[in-house]
Every structure is written in C-alpha cells, then in structure tokens.
Design an enzyme around this catalytic site. Structure first.
Site, short mmCIF file in Angstrom:
data_model
loop_
_atom_site.label_atom_id
_atom_site.label_comp_id
_atom_site.label_asym_id
_atom_site.label_seq_id
_atom_site.Cartn_x
_atom_site.Cartn_y
_atom_site.Cartn_z
CG HIS A 34 -2.72 -8.23 -0.70
ND1 HIS A 34 -2.42 -7.43 0.39
CD2 HIS A 34 -2.23 -7.58 -1.78
CE1 HIS A 34 -1.77 -6.36 -0.03
NE2 HIS A 34 -1.65 -6.42 -1.34
CG ASP A 58 -2.74 -3.93 -3.85
OD1 ASP A 58 -1.99 -4.02 -2.88
OD2 ASP A 58 -2.56 -4.57 -4.91
CG ASP A 98 1.93 -6.58 -2.77
OD1 ASP A 98 2.87 -7.09 -3.42
OD2 ASP A 98 1.12 -5.79 -3.27
CG HIS A 150 1.90 -1.97 -0.19
ND1 HIS A 150 1.05 -2.55 0.72
CD2 HIS A 150 1.66 -2.59 -1.37
CE1 HIS A 150 0.35 -3.49 0.12
NE2 HIS A 150 0.68 -3.53 -1.15
#
Length: 599
Positions: free
Chosen positions: A246, A248, A358, A563
């Site tokens: 994952h 970001d 997330d 996010h």
C-alpha cells in the site's frame, strides 16, 4: 525443575550470529554523489553538484536528492558463493541497470517502521542479472535522503557500501533456524512442539563451531525434518497470502517522492518475482501506474508482462484510494469510471472489488455506487482500528443506504503490511475467531507498505516454510480476486452490517486544512459547470468539447481526494503544492465555462 529459558535466549543470540555469516565483504565501492534539491531523470544524472562520499558521510537534508555513481570490482564467481552489493545510503534509492532501466529498490535499515511487519531495510542488490562481466563496473543509484516515512535517520549518513559474497548455504540454514525460533515465540510452552522446536534448535546450533559447509549441512539435516512436518490441509481456518505494498500517494512526503517510491517498489517486486517463482503481487491505484508509464516506460512494460502472466494483480476499481466522506457522489462515480477504464485500456482487465485498506471510514452511499459500477466485493482493514468499539465481523455483507449489499472482508490481522511470519499467522487466526470468522479463509496482505517497498526476502522465505507447517494455520499465496470468488461461492450465510462504516480513530479529518477542502468543492462545482455548458455548446453549435482536458482536470482533482490529502493528514508541503494547483484548476475551468457560454 529444568530451566529452558537460558537455552531459548542463547539460541536467539546464536541465530543472530549466524545471520552475520551470510554476507562476507569482498571489496569497497568508490562513490560520487551528484547532489540536487529536487530529483533529476536518468539522462540528467550528472547535472548535480559532484561530491566524493564514503560510509559515515552525511550528504544532505531531508528530501534532498542525489545520483550516486558506484564504481567497484565485480567479485569473481566462487563455488557456492554469489556476488552482491550491500548498500545503505542513509535513505531510499533505486538502482539502475546498464541500459538505464530501474532494477532494484533499496531502503535504509534504520527506517522508522514497526519491526513486527518485517525488516524495512532492503540493502542487498544481486549482481547476477545485471550482466556486468568481470573486472571494473559502474552502476547508478537515484537516492532520496529520507526513510520510508519521510524522516531523516542517523543524520542522513551513508551506513554501508561494499561488494560481498552471499553464502547460500548459510542463508538457507539461517532462515530454517530463524523459523524454528519464531515458532517458539508463538507456541505455548505447554505444547510439546515448543520443546521439540527448542531442542532441535539447540542440537542444530551445537553443530556450528567453525561455520564450515560441512557444519551447515549437519545442522540443516537436524532442522529440516521438523520444518517438513505437515499440519493438515483440511484445517477449519486457512489464509490466502498476497504480496502487497500500500503506497500513500502523499502523506509524510510530497507527491514527487511518491512517484519515486512507486518506481522503487515496483522494480523490487519484479526482481523478487525473478527469484521466487511462487510470488504473486497486487497493487492498486491507476494514478501510480500512470506515473510509472510516464517516467519509466521500460519498467512499465515489464509490469505489463507480469500482469499478462497472472503474477501481478491490478487491485481495486478506483483511480486512487480516495476519502469517501467529503467528495461528491459524482467524484466517487468518477473514481470508478476512470479506475476501471484505465485497467481495461492498459491491461485488458476489469476489477470487480474495491480495495481501500487505509481510508478513514466509508460512506453508506458506496455499496450503491459499487454495484452500479459492476463492483461486487470490498476490502478494508481500517475499521479494525476503531478506538472504542470492536467491529464484530471479519467477513460480512455491507448494506448501503438504498439496500444494495456488497460482500466485504477485513483481513483479521488488522494490517495491510503483514510480516507473514508465525506471529502474523497466529494473530490472524485469533482475531478472526474473536470476530466470528474462524471457520473459512482470510486474507493476509504481506509486504512493507505506506512508504512502499513491498515484500522482502524474509516474507517469502517465511511463507515457503509455513505453507502447511504443523502448529500454524495453512497458508498459500494467491490473488484477491480468486479469494473473493471463493467467499461468494462458499455457501456460508455471512452476517449483514447496515450503514456507514465509521472509523473511531482519526480525528479532525472534516475540518483540518480547510482551504484545501474548500478548493476541492469549488473544483467539483467548476467541473460540473464546464462539462454541462460544454455539452450544451457542442450540441447546439458544434463547439469542440474539450474531452481530454476535462478528463485530465478530473483526474487531478481525484488525486487530491486521496485519503491522506483531502482529510488534512499530510505534511505542509503537500498543501503548499496542492492549493495553487487547485486554484489553477478552478481558473482554467472557469475559462472553459466562459468559452462554452459564449459559444
């Protein structure tokens, strides 16, 4: 009573000593750093300020950049010994091959990271696939003076840089004994297998005096039988492990650094796939792939081939893993539209599950949007992070406002970056039981995430030994798509959860960085007006509808709905850069609207 504690503690020290035998230094590396504040492409790698550097030297401030030129003598091939580079440049880096294509990502060992999820440092660069020949060689590394989480460790100093030999026999024995040691961490001391593992360790380590090949072989003969003991394929709970990272798109680093994190991670994945034929990896967010396509077309084509093989899974149906509480309904629809449209165009794939591990809570409007977008399944882990209320389910039907339902799974370990060791497997089993999901199958996404990196050798070495190891739940590597399809065909009557999936953890996400939020809404309104009037003008007057430009503007707005951007949880630099971009977007949309209105 016999005291086994000293034996247990001594075994861990001796395994650590064995680990130090795996890589033996062969020679030094001469390094020149070409220093810049912002990254430069490979073709301009010598434009920075040159400085000779060596281990122990600091070379910049946080987020500074440099191209490192490495010059070294390639170690001669020896029987049973493989030449490698050992590199820790004090930050993250991307090693390039002789053709100027990304080859392997590296990360400083001292990154701020929870060691339960695996060692963050990736410092070993295999030389076998680089075709360097014999004698003197040169390689280039694109480096950033920041760790995985956007911090500077050890003053940004180079920790180590040398050529070495890898002893495969010592390496194999290390992972065997380390796995037995990890078993003693999770098995109860009332279990006879705990004692068997401990005394097997004691006996195997007792063979190691001079660390010779003969001693390694003798120790291996002692350890292998216990690691070969099967636990039974028909256990009531099993795990499907899938490689993941994952990433970001902004958080404790700016967007420009995310582009480099993506290249480092994806290059590492490809290198690992060449070394572990069972490795299957998945990554979401078409925006990230598009940056790779723009910046590293050769790397992108290698990814394309792995996707076609089925070794690389495109995940999630949305452009980015966006916030779902503040964007408009139209924005959420566009996430799905542009996400699956990209997968279809570039790889001939569509994805029927939403992958948002997330995101900070999930609007009850999502199930309806998902179903209308042809997306039937959903996965997150975030709601397991609730501060006050333990979420009651692992696998369930999520029911939205209009009554639409989607089959949902939350990996029970409660993370999207599993270390994949025995502790992870046992924790997944226990947490699944606590949430009423003990019978059946659960996901185990493994690999270093958030700041990127993906799986390291330890993750895959653990999984090789754990596949059906006695004392642990069975685990195999596979795809999320196949996992969801098995869940839906299982015939199990899963419970239903009705309404918003509210996260009781991150606070202030609806108010922090208010200017950014205001500009997001202004951009959404401006996109609506520009599209509406452009469509009218096209229909009534033949006005040239600005399709490509509007789509590009939409995608940039969708990016800023990520996010860790829209909720206000990123560093200041992210907003120093996004706010003027928002203002430019709104200004351009107003101009497009004016042109359409005049037509």
């Amino acid at each position: 009573m016999f005291n086994e504690q000293p034996i247990w503690e001594n075994s861990k020290k001796r395994i650590a000593a064995l680990k130090e035998r795996v890589y033996q230094k062969a020679g030094d590396i001469a390094m020149t750093a070409f220093l810049t504040k912002e990254p430069l492409p490979y073709a301009r790698r010598e434009e920075g300020t040159p400085r000779g550097v060596a281990p122990g030297d600091a070379w910049g401030e946080v987020f500074d950049c440099a191209w490192f030129r490495l010059r070294f003598h390639v170690p001669e091939e020896r029987p049973g010994r493989k030449p490698v580079l050992v590199l820790d440049l004090g930050g993250e880096g991307l090693v390039y091959d002789k053709q100027g294509c990304p080859y392997r990502g590296i990360t400083n060992v001292n990154s701020e990271f929870d060691r339960r999820y695996g060692l963050p440092g990736k410092r070993i660069v295999q030389l076998d696939a680089l075709e360097l020949g014999e004698g003197e060689a040169e390689l280039w590394v694109d480096a950033g003076n920041n760790d995985l989480f956007g911090l500077q460790q050890d003053g940004g100093r180079i920790r180590e840089a040398f050529t070495a030999y890898c002893d495969p026999q010592a390496r194999e024995l290390y992972y065997d004994l380390h796995m037995l040691s990890l078993l003693t961490d999770v098995l109860p001391r009332t279990d006879p297998q705990w004692y068997e593992a401990l005394y097997t360790l004691q006996k195997a380590l007792g063979e190691l005096r001079d660390y010779t090949p003969e001693e390694y072989a003798a120790a291996s003969r002692i350890a292998k039988p216990l690691l070969g003991r099967r636990g039974g394929e028909e256990q009531s709970f099993r795990l499907l492990a899938t490689g993941h990272s994952h990433i970001d798109l902004a958080w404790r680093w700016p967007i420009r650094e995310t582009k480099r994190k993506g290249a480092r991670t994806f290059a590492t994945v490809l290198d690992m796939m060449n070394r572990y034929e069972e490795y299957i990896f998945g990554a979401s967010q078409p925006q990230l792939y598009e940056w790779i396509r723009e910046d590293h077309p050769d790397l992108f084509e290698k990814i394309r081939r792995r996707i076609a093989e089925g070794r690389w899974e495109v995940q999630g149906a949305v452009w980015v893993e966006s916030d779902t509480n503040m964007p408009s309904g139209e924005s959420l629809v566009r996430q799905f539209l542009y996400g699956n449209r990209y997968w279809q165009k570039e790889f001939g794939k569509t994805v029927d599950y939403l992958w948002m591990p997330d995101v900070f809570g999930y609007s009850a409007a999502l199930p309806q949007i998902m179903k209308k977008a042809g997306v039937d399944y959903f996965s997150t882990i975030k709601i397991s992070w609730n501060k006050h209320t333990i979420f009651p389910y692992t696998t369930f039907h999520w029911k939205g406002i209009d009554g639409s339902t989607v089959l949902t799974h939350m990996p029970p370990e409660g993370c999207y970056l599993s270390g994949a060791g025995p502790e992870a497997l046992m924790n997944a089993k226990i947490q699944s039981a606590k949430r009423g999901g003990y019978f059946g199958e659960a996901l185990l996404p493994f690999g270093i995430g958030d700041g990127g990196g993906g799986a390291g050798p330890s993750h895959l070495e653990y999984l090789r030994r754990e596949k059906n190891l006695q004392g642990l739940p069975p685990v195999e590597i596979g795809t999320v798509k196949d996992f969801f399809h098995r869940l839906s065909e299982s015939g199990i009557d899963y419970p239903t959860y009705d309404g918003e999936l509210y996260l009781e953890l991150h606070q202030g996400t609806l108010t922090t960085c208010a200017r950014n939020k205001q500009l997001n809404r202004l951009s959404e309104h401006a996109l609506h007006d520009a599209e509406l009037l452009s469509a009218f003008a096209h229909r009534l007057t033949g006005f040239a509808y600005p399709q490509e430009e509007l789509e590009a503007l939409w995608k940039e707005v969708l990016l800023y709905q990520f996010h860790d951007i829209l909720p206000g949880s990123s560093i200041n630099r992210v907003y120093d850069e996004s706010v003027p971009r928002y203002e430019a977007i709104v200004s351009r949309l107003e101009e497009l609207t004016r042109q359409a209105a005049e037509a």
